[in-house]
Write a protein that holds these residues in place. Structure first.
Motif, short mmCIF file in Angstrom:
data_model
loop_
_atom_site.label_atom_id
_atom_site.label_comp_id
_atom_site.label_asym_id
_atom_site.label_seq_id
_atom_site.Cartn_x
_atom_site.Cartn_y
_atom_site.Cartn_z
N LYS A 124 -29.39 -91.45 12.28
CA LYS A 124 -27.94 -91.50 12.17
C LYS A 124 -27.61 -91.85 10.72
N ILE A 125 -26.91 -90.93 10.07
CA ILE A 125 -26.62 -91.04 8.64
C ILE A 125 -25.20 -91.55 8.46
N ILE A 126 -25.04 -92.53 7.59
CA ILE A 126 -23.73 -93.16 7.37
C ILE A 126 -23.29 -92.95 5.93
N ASP A 127 -22.08 -92.51 5.75
CA ASP A 127 -21.51 -92.36 4.41
C ASP A 127 -20.00 -92.22 4.54
N SER A 128 -19.32 -92.11 3.42
CA SER A 128 -17.87 -91.93 3.45
C SER A 128 -17.45 -90.94 2.38
N SER A 129 -16.26 -90.39 2.55
CA SER A 129 -15.69 -89.47 1.57
C SER A 129 -14.21 -89.78 1.41
N THR A 130 -13.73 -89.71 0.19
CA THR A 130 -12.32 -90.00 -0.09
C THR A 130 -11.50 -88.71 -0.09
N LEU A 131 -10.38 -88.74 0.60
CA LEU A 131 -9.46 -87.60 0.65
C LEU A 131 -8.24 -87.95 -0.19
N PRO A 132 -8.01 -87.26 -1.30
CA PRO A 132 -6.90 -87.60 -2.20
C PRO A 132 -5.55 -87.27 -1.59
N LEU A 133 -4.56 -88.10 -1.91
CA LEU A 133 -3.19 -87.91 -1.45
C LEU A 133 -2.24 -88.01 -2.64
N ASN A 134 -1.06 -87.47 -2.46
CA ASN A 134 -0.02 -87.56 -3.48
C ASN A 134 0.59 -88.95 -3.49
N PHE A 185 -20.78 -99.08 12.52
CA PHE A 185 -21.62 -97.94 12.85
C PHE A 185 -23.01 -98.33 13.36
N ILE A 186 -23.38 -99.59 13.26
CA ILE A 186 -24.71 -100.03 13.69
C ILE A 186 -24.60 -100.57 15.11
N TYR A 193 -31.16 -95.74 10.93
CA TYR A 193 -29.94 -95.56 10.14
C TYR A 193 -30.30 -95.28 8.68
N VAL A 194 -29.61 -94.29 8.12
CA VAL A 194 -29.84 -93.89 6.74
C VAL A 194 -28.50 -93.97 6.01
N PHE A 195 -28.47 -94.69 4.89
CA PHE A 195 -27.23 -94.80 4.13
C PHE A 195 -27.54 -95.05 2.66
N ASP A 196 -26.54 -94.86 1.82
CA ASP A 196 -26.73 -94.96 0.37
C ASP A 196 -26.46 -96.39 -0.11
N ARG A 197 -26.59 -96.59 -1.43
CA ARG A 197 -26.52 -97.95 -2.00
C ARG A 197 -25.11 -98.55 -1.97
N GLY A 198 -24.10 -97.75 -1.61
CA GLY A 198 -22.76 -98.31 -1.49
C GLY A 198 -22.65 -99.34 -0.38
N TYR A 199 -23.63 -99.37 0.52
CA TYR A 199 -23.62 -100.30 1.65
C TYR A 199 -24.58 -101.47 1.43
N LEU A 200 -24.99 -101.68 0.19
CA LEU A 200 -25.98 -102.72 -0.11
C LEU A 200 -25.45 -104.12 0.19
N ASP A 201 -26.13 -104.83 1.06
CA ASP A 201 -25.74 -106.19 1.46
C ASP A 201 -26.98 -106.88 2.03
N TYR A 202 -27.59 -107.76 1.24
CA TYR A 202 -28.86 -108.38 1.63
C TYR A 202 -28.73 -109.20 2.91
N GLU A 203 -27.62 -109.92 3.05
CA GLU A 203 -27.42 -110.74 4.24
C GLU A 203 -27.34 -109.87 5.50
N PHE A 214 -33.31 -100.58 12.61
CA PHE A 214 -34.11 -100.04 11.51
C PHE A 214 -33.23 -99.22 10.57
N PHE A 215 -33.56 -99.27 9.28
CA PHE A 215 -32.76 -98.54 8.30
C PHE A 215 -33.60 -98.11 7.11
N VAL A 216 -33.07 -97.11 6.40
CA VAL A 216 -33.57 -96.70 5.09
C VAL A 216 -32.35 -96.57 4.20
N THR A 217 -32.40 -97.19 3.04
CA THR A 217 -31.28 -97.11 2.11
C THR A 217 -31.82 -96.99 0.69
#
Length: 374
Positions: A124-134, A185-186, A193-203, A214-217
């Motif tokens: 299960k891959i976790i990420d986000s995307s920003t949608l621009p608005l006026n 999401f967990i 779970y697979v996610f990028d470094r934007g979710y980095l949180d040691y605690e 289990f995760f890979v980041t």
């Protein structure tokens, strides 16, 4: 699905929508109270049609109802854009969210998700995307001096042969950090779970490990790491190093040990990965992280082929509703592929659908199954 049907291709495509559930939701949210013309079912069909044709505005959608075929499908002979605007601003997002989750449940069932997870660990891959608005029209979503935006944190189920689909999403203002969304999401210990470094949180990584998740980041280059042990790599491994480590400073250090891997991406750039899986080979971990690219492709597909570049309403509710409608359309394309055992891409399925929208469903079904149409 080759049986004779009088349905149009459009009706066949949205047929996975659970009519009983829709009626229950309409009743629960009292969506048709005091409604004289634009009932929820008709409005939903119009929104699905608008997504398929990437209709740029509610005024354009109002004009499209001039079509006899669309009138027949929706039961409307005309509708003003102001009525459409009031509807999209007042229907609660929970209504569309419930429809989306029901379609996800159907995809789970069609792909034997529960059965497959007993054979191999689903990703299960976790990420986000920003949608621009006026900024002028969407002041409630301000996150920079010159622009507004909403963020779509999403979880994508990734299966063998690259098959993937979204199974959970939330919407936030773009100013909110990704890290705060991770716990939403967990929720499944039998997944990876697979996610990028934007979710980095040691605690949080410690809590996940203690709780059996289990995760890979990806780890930042400047992360403070103490190496406890280095593992020997196979001769032809694509991984540069494989180590058991403790992460963090003396004041903020992880309680658990983790595994750090270094490898090169396709462009020759060095990546540093972090995981709490020690039972897989280094190359298997590297392959798992590479699957994260699937969610980037998903966001790219949505932005290119679904109507979330221009929004029909200015309110937060209207914007959220349109994003969920886009995800519903994506899920309907997934189900069209699964139900017809098609090897066509979602884009091909969508293109053939638009070309045969008001024709017999059999024509569209035979085309997406790769059979000649007489």
């Amino acid at each position: 699905m080759d049986k004779f049907t009088r349905k149009t291709s459009f009706e066949q495509w949205f047929s996975p929508l659970n009519q009983t559930l829709l009626e229950e939701q309409v009743k629960t949210h009292q969506l048709n109270y005091y409604t004289k013309k634009l009932y929820t079912a008709s409005f939903l069909k119009l929104l699905l049609y608008a997504q398929l044709h990437e209709t740029e505005s509610l005024r354009a959608l109002s004009d499209a109802v001039f079509s006899d075929d669309l009138q027949c499908a929706t039961g409307l002979n005309s509708i003003s854009f102001s009525q459409l605007g009031r509807r999209i601003n007042t229907i609660p997002t929970e209504f569309f969210q419930t429809i989306f989750l029901d379609l996800v449940a159907q995809i789970h069932k069609k792909t034997d998700f529960e059965k497959r997870r007993k054979i191999s660990t689903p990703l299960k891959i976790i990420d986000s995307s920003t949608l621009p608005l006026n900024l002028t029209n969407h002041t409630w979503a301000e996150f920079r001096k010159t622009k507004s935006g909403v963020k779509l944190p999403l979880r994508l189920v990734f299966m063998e042969k690259g098959f993937s689909y979204p199974d959970k999403g939330v919407l936030t203002n773009a100013i909110e950090h990704d890290r705060g969304q991770l716990e939403i999401f967990i929720d499944d210990k039998e997944c990876m779970y697979v996610f990028d470094r934007g979710y980095l949180d040691y605690e949080r990584f410690d809590r996940m490990t203690d709780d059996g998740y289990f995760f890979v980041t990806r780890l930042r280059k400047n992360a403070v790491v103490r190496v406890l042990e280095s593992f020997t790599l196979p001769t032809h491994s694509t991984v540069l190093s494989d180590e058991m480590v403790v992460i963090g400073t003396t004041q903020n250090r992880s309680e658990n040990v983790f595994r750090r891997l270094k490898l090169l991406d396709t462009k020759g750039k060095e990546l540093t990965l972090l995981t709490n899986r020690f039972d897989l080979s280094a190359d298997e971990i590297a392959e798992i992280y590479k699957s994260r690219w699937a969610i980037e492709l998903f966001f790219k597909w949505m932005k290119q082929h679904l109507n979330i570049k221009k929004f029909y309403g200015h309110s937060e509710q209207a914007v959220h509703n349109q994003v969920y409608i886009a995800m519903i359309v994506y899920c309907l394309n997934v189900l069209a592929q699964l139900n017809s055992n098609s090897d066509r891409s979602y884009l091909q399925i969508s293109r053939y659908l638009k070309a045969a929208l008001w024709k017999s469903a059999n024509i569209w079904l035979r085309k997406i199954k790769g059979k000649c149409v007489p």
